[in-house]
Scaffold this motif. Structure first.
Motif, mmCIF file in Angstrom:
data_model
loop_
_atom_site.group_PDB
_atom_site.id
_atom_site.type_symbol
_atom_site.label_atom_id
_atom_site.label_comp_id
_atom_site.label_asym_id
_atom_site.label_seq_id
_atom_site.Cartn_x
_atom_site.Cartn_y
_atom_site.Cartn_z
ATOM 1 N N VAL A 110 -37.889 -15.504 -14.373
ATOM 2 C CA VAL A 110 -37.717 -14.366 -15.295
ATOM 3 C C VAL A 110 -38.949 -13.471 -15.243
ATOM 4 C CG1 VAL A 110 -37.659 -13.765 -17.762
ATOM 5 C CG2 VAL A 110 -36.082 -15.499 -16.854
ATOM 6 N N CYS A 111 -40.127 -14.088 -15.236
ATOM 7 C CA CYS A 111 -41.378 -13.322 -15.154
ATOM 8 C C CYS A 111 -41.417 -12.514 -13.866
ATOM 9 C CB CYS A 111 -42.560 -14.288 -15.226
ATOM 10 S SG CYS A 111 -44.170 -13.500 -15.023
ATOM 11 N N ALA A 112 -41.065 -13.147 -12.735
ATOM 12 C CA ALA A 112 -41.131 -12.470 -11.430
ATOM 13 C C ALA A 112 -40.202 -11.263 -11.384
ATOM 14 C CB ALA A 112 -40.773 -13.453 -10.321
ATOM 15 N N ILE A 113 -39.015 -11.391 -11.957
ATOM 16 C CA ILE A 113 -38.070 -10.263 -11.948
ATOM 17 C C ILE A 113 -38.585 -9.118 -12.813
ATOM 18 C CG2 ILE A 113 -35.779 -9.511 -12.764
ATOM 19 C CD1 ILE A 113 -34.837 -12.306 -11.634
ATOM 20 N N GLN A 114 -39.052 -9.444 -13.998
ATOM 21 C CA GLN A 114 -39.540 -8.399 -14.912
ATOM 22 C C GLN A 114 -40.787 -7.716 -14.372
ATOM 23 O OE1 GLN A 114 -37.828 -10.040 -19.185
ATOM 24 N NE2 GLN A 114 -39.987 -9.650 -18.974
ATOM 25 N N GLU A 115 -41.686 -8.490 -13.747
ATOM 26 C CA GLU A 115 -42.910 -7.891 -13.197
ATOM 27 C C GLU A 115 -42.628 -7.091 -11.922
ATOM 28 O OE1 GLU A 115 -44.672 -8.600 -16.325
ATOM 29 O OE2 GLU A 115 -46.089 -7.958 -14.759
ATOM 30 N N ALA A 116 -41.435 -7.291 -11.333
ATOM 31 C CA ALA A 116 -41.031 -6.493 -10.163
ATOM 32 C C ALA A 116 -40.276 -5.237 -10.615
ATOM 33 C CB ALA A 116 -40.152 -7.329 -9.236
ATOM 34 N N GLN A 117 -40.425 -4.883 -11.878
ATOM 35 C CA GLN A 117 -39.758 -3.737 -12.508
ATOM 36 C C GLN A 117 -38.239 -3.913 -12.619
ATOM 37 O OE1 GLN A 117 -41.772 -2.520 -9.489
ATOM 38 N NE2 GLN A 117 -43.397 -3.254 -10.849
ATOM 39 N N GLY A 118 -37.808 -5.174 -12.641
ATOM 40 C CA GLY A 118 -36.380 -5.423 -12.848
ATOM 41 C C GLY A 118 -36.014 -5.376 -14.316
ATOM 42 N N PRO A 119 -34.777 -5.745 -14.670
ATOM 43 C CA PRO A 119 -34.351 -5.714 -16.068
ATOM 44 C C PRO A 119 -35.018 -6.816 -16.883
ATOM 45 C CG PRO A 119 -32.661 -6.770 -14.751
ATOM 46 C CD PRO A 119 -33.704 -6.254 -13.788
ATOM 47 N N LYS A 120 -35.050 -6.658 -18.212
ATOM 48 C CA LYS A 120 -35.506 -7.722 -19.101
ATOM 49 C C LYS A 120 -34.409 -8.788 -19.105
ATOM 50 C CE LYS A 120 -39.448 -6.078 -20.565
ATOM 51 N NZ LYS A 120 -39.787 -5.321 -21.746
ATOM 52 N N ILE A 121 -34.856 -10.037 -18.960
ATOM 53 C CA ILE A 121 -33.909 -11.165 -18.940
ATOM 54 C C ILE A 121 -34.153 -12.013 -20.190
ATOM 55 C CG2 ILE A 121 -32.992 -13.108 -17.599
ATOM 56 C CD1 ILE A 121 -33.085 -10.748 -15.747
ATOM 57 N N LYS A 122 -33.134 -12.231 -21.008
ATOM 58 C CA LYS A 122 -33.309 -13.101 -22.186
ATOM 59 C C LYS A 122 -33.507 -14.537 -21.712
ATOM 60 C CE LYS A 122 -30.386 -10.272 -25.174
ATOM 61 N NZ LYS A 122 -28.932 -10.140 -25.510
ATOM 62 N N TRP A 123 -34.422 -15.255 -22.415
ATOM 63 C CA TRP A 123 -34.744 -16.613 -21.973
ATOM 64 C C TRP A 123 -34.841 -17.539 -23.180
ATOM 65 C CZ3 TRP A 123 -39.001 -19.900 -22.707
ATOM 66 C CH2 TRP A 123 -39.087 -21.003 -21.832
ATOM 67 N N ARG A 124 -34.213 -18.717 -23.073
ATOM 68 C CA ARG A 124 -34.249 -19.698 -24.172
ATOM 69 C C ARG A 124 -34.903 -20.983 -23.685
ATOM 70 N NH1 ARG A 124 -28.206 -19.851 -26.673
ATOM 71 N NH2 ARG A 124 -27.567 -19.813 -24.477
ATOM 72 N N PHE A 255 -25.978 -2.205 -12.531
ATOM 73 C CA PHE A 255 -26.441 -3.401 -11.796
ATOM 74 C C PHE A 255 -27.443 -4.167 -12.656
ATOM 75 C CE2 PHE A 255 -28.122 -6.397 -9.066
ATOM 76 C CZ PHE A 255 -29.411 -6.126 -8.623
ATOM 77 N N PHE A 256 -28.401 -3.482 -13.230
ATOM 78 C CA PHE A 256 -29.432 -4.152 -14.036
ATOM 79 C C PHE A 256 -28.805 -4.894 -15.220
ATOM 80 C CE2 PHE A 256 -33.970 -2.371 -13.232
ATOM 81 C CZ PHE A 256 -33.801 -2.475 -11.864
ATOM 82 N N LYS A 257 -27.843 -4.232 -15.880
ATOM 83 C CA LYS A 257 -27.206 -4.845 -17.063
ATOM 84 C C LYS A 257 -26.472 -6.130 -16.666
ATOM 85 C CE LYS A 257 -23.873 -3.665 -20.759
ATOM 86 N NZ LYS A 257 -22.796 -4.634 -20.369
ATOM 87 N N ASP A 258 -25.691 -6.036 -15.593
ATOM 88 C CA ASP A 258 -24.916 -7.205 -15.164
ATOM 89 C C ASP A 258 -25.806 -8.301 -14.578
ATOM 90 O OD1 ASP A 258 -22.768 -5.799 -16.000
ATOM 91 O OD2 ASP A 258 -21.896 -5.438 -14.034
ATOM 92 N N PHE A 259 -26.883 -7.880 -13.869
ATOM 93 C CA PHE A 259 -27.780 -8.901 -13.313
ATOM 94 C C PHE A 259 -28.449 -9.684 -14.448
ATOM 95 C CE2 PHE A 259 -30.138 -11.008 -10.071
ATOM 96 C CZ PHE A 259 -31.306 -11.399 -10.700
ATOM 97 N N ALA A 260 -28.902 -8.960 -15.473
ATOM 98 C CA ALA A 260 -29.619 -9.620 -16.576
ATOM 99 C C ALA A 260 -28.746 -10.687 -17.238
ATOM 100 C CB ALA A 260 -30.073 -8.586 -17.603
ATOM 101 N N SER A 261 -27.479 -10.351 -17.482
ATOM 102 C CA SER A 261 -26.609 -11.328 -18.154
ATOM 103 C C SER A 261 -26.230 -12.468 -17.201
ATOM 104 C CB SER A 261 -25.352 -10.659 -18.703
ATOM 105 O OG SER A 261 -24.721 -9.897 -17.698
ATOM 106 N N SER A 262 -25.977 -12.140 -15.945
ATOM 107 C CA SER A 262 -25.582 -13.185 -14.972
ATOM 108 C C SER A 262 -26.728 -14.146 -14.688
ATOM 109 C CB SER A 262 -25.136 -12.547 -13.650
ATOM 110 O OG SER A 262 -24.210 -11.523 -13.869
ATOM 111 N N PHE A 263 -27.958 -13.607 -14.591
ATOM 112 C CA PHE A 263 -29.095 -14.466 -14.265
ATOM 113 C C PHE A 263 -29.399 -15.406 -15.436
ATOM 114 C CE2 PHE A 263 -32.075 -15.633 -11.183
ATOM 115 C CZ PHE A 263 -33.349 -15.758 -11.703
ATOM 116 N N GLN A 264 -29.284 -14.886 -16.688
ATOM 117 C CA GLN A 264 -29.489 -15.790 -17.831
ATOM 118 C C GLN A 264 -28.419 -16.888 -17.824
ATOM 119 O OE1 GLN A 264 -29.187 -14.108 -21.841
ATOM 120 N NE2 GLN A 264 -29.834 -16.043 -22.744
ATOM 121 N N LYS A 265 -27.187 -16.507 -17.538
ATOM 122 C CA LYS A 265 -26.090 -17.497 -17.499
ATOM 123 C C LYS A 265 -26.361 -18.531 -16.409
ATOM 124 C CE LYS A 265 -21.064 -17.612 -16.728
ATOM 125 N NZ LYS A 265 -19.849 -16.756 -16.608
#
Ligand code: HEM
Ligand SMILES: NC(=O)CCn1cnc2ccccc21
Length: 290
Positions: A110-124, A255-265
């Motif tokens: 999650v950190c690597a994606i966000q620091e690469a200017q990707g979408p924010k990913i929710k993390w639990r 793409f960013f919206k769908d990636f964020a939800s799919s990656f958390q899933k």
């Protein structure tokens, strides 16, 4: 098999943001890795591979138990090269050894994606280290030499539909293939450390030629020196996938919206989170003016 997230009331978002920042600062610091691509892409792949062993049929595998740390899993040929990500995370685990391995591997991605200017990913948080006996057998991760039917079936095992499958493959905007890791050759020039929708744009705009590479494996190459795996190329051969590829190529926000939800899933497959389990969105170093 049931894996229930363990809620640690002593730990707050500040504790996890501290680990996030440590990883993000180290990504910035260790910038020479892999021809100055940096550690971002391989950290994303570790988070994905530690989650991609999931099987919805018996709710086995997945990120919960942190079983990548055991030899059976980290020596799986599909995981060749991920040792670099594990070694990167070692000193961070030593400093923050209250975190589970499953939480660390997924937080790193999650950190690597966000620091690469990707979408924010929710993390639990809440993954709990399981014993070596819980390690899934080799062979659950996908092979690259296959077409659309294989791709669709593989992602179905991870409870992913067509949009989620296409969105997740968009992470191939990051990093590259390495002959010594996977037997596929990657371009030095085209590899990127920024998270964008370029993978979809390249798929649609380049002329692709199926060739055998130096290891005798088939891959698609383009005049600009880009490459695609057969499972990448499948996304423009299948009419349903193609429509989604076009959408993401023309709409990075979608793409960013769908990636964020799919990656958390993907990272949470197989985990039952109790009601009220904390969910975090981490600030990037830029957000914190660091
Ligand atoms: C059918 C599904 C997939 C196949 C067959 C596949 C295959 C591969 C292969 C062969 C490599 C090259 C590894 C190396 O030589 O170092 C690779 C790299 C990578 N994959 Fe995938 N992949 C798939 C899905 C995914 C997904 C779902 C993600 C994340 C959401 C992902 C993220 C990455 C990243 C970031 C890299 C670059 C790693 C680096 O530069 O070290 N891949 N993938
Ligand atoms: N831009 C490139 O040609 C590399 C993009 N790319 C396509 N398929 C990939 C698979 C893994 C890493 C990078 C990949």
């Amino acid at each position: 098999i049931v894996h229930i997230a363990a809620i640690n009331k002593d730990r707050t978002i500040d504790d996890y943001q501290r680990i996030y920042n440590k990883i993000a600062e180290k990504i910035r610091e260790d910038d020479e890795y892999d021809g100055y691509i940096g550690y971002g892409p391989v950290l994303v792949r570790l988070g994905w591979h530690s989650s991609g062993t999931y099987n919805k049929e018996n709710n086995s595998g997945g990120s919960y138990g942190g079983t990548y740390r055991f030899k059976l899993e980290n020596s799986d040929p599909s995981n060749n090269g991920l040792q670099n990500a594990a070694q990167f995370l070692d000193p961070i685990y030593k400093e923050f050894n209250w975190i589970s391995h499953g939480d660390l591997y997924t937080l790193g991605a999650v950190c690597a994606i966000q620091e690469a200017q990707g979408p924010k990913i929710k993390w639990r948080p809440g993954r709990v280290d399981l014993p070596e006996s819980a390690t899934p057998e080799n062979g659950r991760l996908p092979d690259a030499v296959n077409g659309a039917d294989y791709v669709r079936k593989f992602y179905a095992r991870l409870r992913m539909n067509d949009r989620e499958a296409v969105a997740l493959t968009g992470a191939h905007c990051l990093g590259r293939t390495h002959l010594k890791n996977s037997g596929f050759d990657g371009p030095w020039g085209a590899a990127s450390s920024s998270f964008t929708n370029e993978f979809f744009i390249n798929l649609l705009n380049e002329q692709w030629k199926l060739q055998k590479n130096a290891a005798g494996n088939k891959q698609y190459d383009s005049p600009k020196g880009y490459m695609m795996l057969e499972t990448d190329y499948a996304l423009i051969q299948d009419p349903i996938y193609l429509k989604i590829v076009k959408e993401y190529a023309n709409n990075e926000a979608s793409f960013f919206k769908d990636f964020a939800s799919s990656f958390q899933k993907l990272l949470e497959n197989g985990i039952d989170y109790p009601k009220g389990a904390p969910e975090y969105i981490f600030k990037t170093l830029d957000d914190q003016d660091m």
